[in-house]
Design an enzyme around this catalytic site. Sequence first.
Site, PDB file in Angstrom:
ATOM      1  N   SER A   1      -7.477  11.029   0.071  1.00 45.75           N
ATOM      2  CA  SER A   1      -8.123   9.824   0.610  1.00 45.75           C
ATOM      3  C   SER A   1      -9.014  10.254   1.768  1.00 45.75           C
ATOM      4  O   SER A   1      -8.749  11.285   2.407  1.00 45.75           O
ATOM      5  CB  SER A   1      -7.056   8.856   1.119  1.00 45.75           C
ATOM      6  OG  SER A   1      -7.615   7.915   2.012  1.00 45.75           O
TER       7      SER A   1
ATOM      8  N   TYR B   1       0.113   5.886   5.468  1.00 45.45           N
ATOM      9  CA  TYR B   1      -0.779   6.267   4.362  1.00 45.45           C
ATOM     10  C   TYR B   1      -1.602   7.495   4.758  1.00 45.45           C
ATOM     11  O   TYR B   1      -1.689   8.475   4.012  1.00 45.45           O
ATOM     12  CB  TYR B   1      -1.688   5.078   4.023  1.00 45.45           C
ATOM     13  CG  TYR B   1      -2.642   5.328   2.888  1.00 45.45           C
ATOM     14  CD1 TYR B   1      -2.175   5.369   1.574  1.00 45.45           C
ATOM     15  CD2 TYR B   1      -4.006   5.514   3.107  1.00 45.45           C
ATOM     16  CE1 TYR B   1      -3.049   5.599   0.519  1.00 45.45           C
ATOM     17  CE2 TYR B   1      -4.881   5.731   2.055  1.00 45.45           C
ATOM     18  CZ  TYR B   1      -4.406   5.771   0.769  1.00 45.45           C
ATOM     19  OH  TYR B   1      -5.265   6.001  -0.288  1.00 45.45           O
TER      20      TYR B   1
HETATM   21  N1  LIG Z   1      -8.963   2.525  -4.281  1.00 44.71           N
HETATM   22  C1  LIG Z   1      -9.370   3.269  -3.252  1.00 44.71           C
HETATM   23  O1  LIG Z   1     -10.306   2.916  -2.525  1.00 44.71           O
HETATM   24  C2  LIG Z   1      -8.696   4.579  -2.966  1.00 44.71           C
HETATM   25  C3  LIG Z   1      -9.239   5.370  -1.970  1.00 44.71           C
HETATM   26  C4  LIG Z   1      -8.632   6.599  -1.696  1.00 44.71           C
HETATM   27  C5  LIG Z   1      -7.544   6.999  -2.421  1.00 44.71           C
HETATM   28  N2  LIG Z   1      -7.035   6.189  -3.385  1.00 44.71           N
HETATM   29  C6  LIG Z   1      -5.876   6.673  -4.116  1.00 44.71           C
HETATM   30  O2  LIG Z   1      -6.141   6.575  -5.493  1.00 44.71           O
HETATM   31  C7  LIG Z   1      -4.901   6.493  -6.207  1.00 44.71           C
HETATM   32  C8  LIG Z   1      -4.985   5.336  -7.199  1.00 44.71           C
HETATM   33  O3  LIG Z   1      -4.975   4.107  -6.500  1.00 44.71           O
HETATM   34  P1  LIG Z   1      -5.824   2.821  -6.923  1.00 44.71           P
HETATM   35  O4  LIG Z   1      -6.733   2.544  -5.805  1.00 44.71           O
HETATM   36  O5  LIG Z   1      -6.340   2.970  -8.306  1.00 44.71           O
HETATM   37  O6  LIG Z   1      -4.713   1.700  -6.848  1.00 44.71           O
HETATM   38  P2  LIG Z   1      -3.877   0.918  -7.956  1.00 44.71           P
HETATM   39  O7  LIG Z   1      -4.777   0.288  -8.944  1.00 44.71           O
HETATM   40  O8  LIG Z   1      -2.980   0.040  -7.166  1.00 44.71           O
HETATM   41  O9  LIG Z   1      -3.035   2.078  -8.652  1.00 44.71           O
HETATM   42  C9  LIG Z   1      -1.926   2.637  -8.054  1.00 44.71           C
HETATM   43  C10 LIG Z   1      -1.118   3.301  -9.133  1.00 44.71           C
HETATM   44  O10 LIG Z   1       0.049   3.902  -8.550  1.00 44.71           O
HETATM   45  C11 LIG Z   1       1.081   3.736  -9.502  1.00 44.71           C
HETATM   46  N3  LIG Z   1       2.397   3.843  -8.898  1.00 44.71           N
HETATM   47  C12 LIG Z   1       2.831   3.247  -7.764  1.00 44.71           C
HETATM   48  N4  LIG Z   1       4.124   3.551  -7.580  1.00 44.71           N
HETATM   49  C13 LIG Z   1       4.492   4.358  -8.625  1.00 44.71           C
HETATM   50  C14 LIG Z   1       5.684   4.985  -9.011  1.00 44.71           C
HETATM   51  N5  LIG Z   1       6.801   4.906  -8.269  1.00 44.71           N
HETATM   52  N6  LIG Z   1       5.702   5.699 -10.151  1.00 44.71           N
HETATM   53  C15 LIG Z   1       4.596   5.813 -10.925  1.00 44.71           C
HETATM   54  N7  LIG Z   1       3.427   5.239 -10.605  1.00 44.71           N
HETATM   55  C16 LIG Z   1       3.395   4.509  -9.480  1.00 44.71           C
HETATM   56  C17 LIG Z   1       0.865   2.360 -10.065  1.00 44.71           C
HETATM   57  O11 LIG Z   1       1.454   2.291 -11.343  1.00 44.71           O
HETATM   58  P3  LIG Z   1       2.674   1.339 -11.776  1.00 44.71           P
HETATM   59  O12 LIG Z   1       2.561   0.078 -11.007  1.00 44.71           O
HETATM   60  O13 LIG Z   1       2.510   1.221 -13.231  1.00 44.71           O
HETATM   61  O14 LIG Z   1       3.881   2.118 -11.448  1.00 44.71           O
HETATM   62  C18 LIG Z   1      -0.637   2.338 -10.200  1.00 44.71           C
HETATM   63  O15 LIG Z   1      -1.000   2.874 -11.450  1.00 44.71           O
HETATM   64  C19 LIG Z   1      -3.832   6.338  -5.131  1.00 44.71           C
HETATM   65  O16 LIG Z   1      -3.257   7.590  -4.861  1.00 44.71           O
HETATM   66  C20 LIG Z   1      -4.619   5.866  -3.916  1.00 44.71           C
HETATM   67  O17 LIG Z   1      -3.973   6.180  -2.713  1.00 44.71           O
HETATM   68  C21 LIG Z   1      -7.585   4.992  -3.667  1.00 44.71           C
END
Ligand SMILES: NC(=O)c1ccc[n+]([C@@H]2O[C@H](COP(=O)([O-])OP(=O)(O)OC[C@H]3O[C@@H](n4cnc5c(N)ncnc54)[C@H](OP(=O)(O)O)[C@@H]3O)[C@@H](O)[C@H]2O)c1
Length: 269
Positions: free
Chosen positions: A153, A166
């Site tokens: 991130s 985070y």
């Molecule tokens: N969106 C942004 O702006 C952004 C920026 C920087 C980094 N990121 C990173 O990108 C990654 C994806 O996030 P996103 O933004 O796409 O959010 P998201 O749509 O909320 O996806 C988060 C994912 O994490 C999974 N997850 C959560 N707890 C879990 C567990 N115990 N076991 C397995 N899977 C789990 C969820 O799957 P289930 O609910 O199916 O378990 C979901 O698929 C994350 O690491 C986030 O920190 C995002």
Amino acid sequence: MMNLFDLTGEVAVVIGATGVLGGAVAEGLGLAGAQVAVVGRNAERGEACANRIAQAGGTARFFAADAIQRDSLRAAHRDIEKALGTPTILVNAAGGNDPKVTVTAEHSFEQIALDDWKANFDLNLVGGVLLPCQEFGPGMVARRRGSIVNFASVSAHLPLSRVVAYSASKAAVLSLTQFLAREWARQGVRVNSLTPGFFPAEQNRRLLFKEDGTPTPRAQSILDHTPMARFGEARELVGAALFLASVKASSFVTGTDLRVDGGFLSQTI
Ligand SMILES: NC(=O)c1ccc[n+]([C@@H]2O[C@H](COP(=O)([O-])OP(=O)(O)OC[C@H]3O[C@@H](n4cnc5c(N)ncnc54)[C@H](OP(=O)(O)O)[C@@H]3O)[C@@H](O)[C@H]2O)c1
């Protein structure tokens, strides 16, 4: 000329493919020819992701797993081996912020409960990277072939205000990525991270948008600080993920972090 991004013959495990960014990357890997194991807890979103890949002509299956439970990952791994073969690509996209460890006017840094802090580290570091690498890394080392892509991130590089656990847990993702890159470099396994800027998704929706869908003051300040002056779209991560995943495209790249942030981390004043 060889197609640098052709993933035919690879088996890709995408943990968090049930989410917005992981789902987009899973689709990209599937379209590039990899067989994709869509992994997460939410079966409905997981099946939908696998179906999208299949409808586009790829091969994918959903495997339910809770990434912070070693046994659950192990069971999914066994099923993936039987159904698709030994994984050669691992994308760790599970993770997110949690309002319980977010500092606000009503909830100060000192009030953060230790259990909540640990739970966010469990998600972003333990389930986000550590356990999946322990589970899938050894098979790659044994075959001397593998690429691991961990989601970091911008907050891993310089902590954003408010999202303290985070930020600290994502900073640890960078460190663990570099540790494993060094550890497995001579065994044919590359380990890199991807730093997305700001992409609207489930885990950050409440931080970015008010109930009526307009940007929060925080979202506005993010946009003001982003040279490209906009949020990213999930599809804009796919090229970077393919580059890191493909041994043909990035065979000498390990221990690096690739930023896809519209310039956010290059901005000062
Ligand atoms: N969106 C942004 O702006 C952004 C920026 C920087 C980094 N990121 C990173 O990108 C990654 C994806 O996030 P996103 O933004 O796409 O959010 P998201 O749509 O909320 O996806 C988060 C994912 O994490 C999974 N997850 C959560 N707890 C879990 C567990 N115990 N076991 C397995 N899977 C789990 C969820 O799957 P289930 O609910 O199916 O378990 C979901 O698929 C994350 O690491 C986030 O920190 C995002």
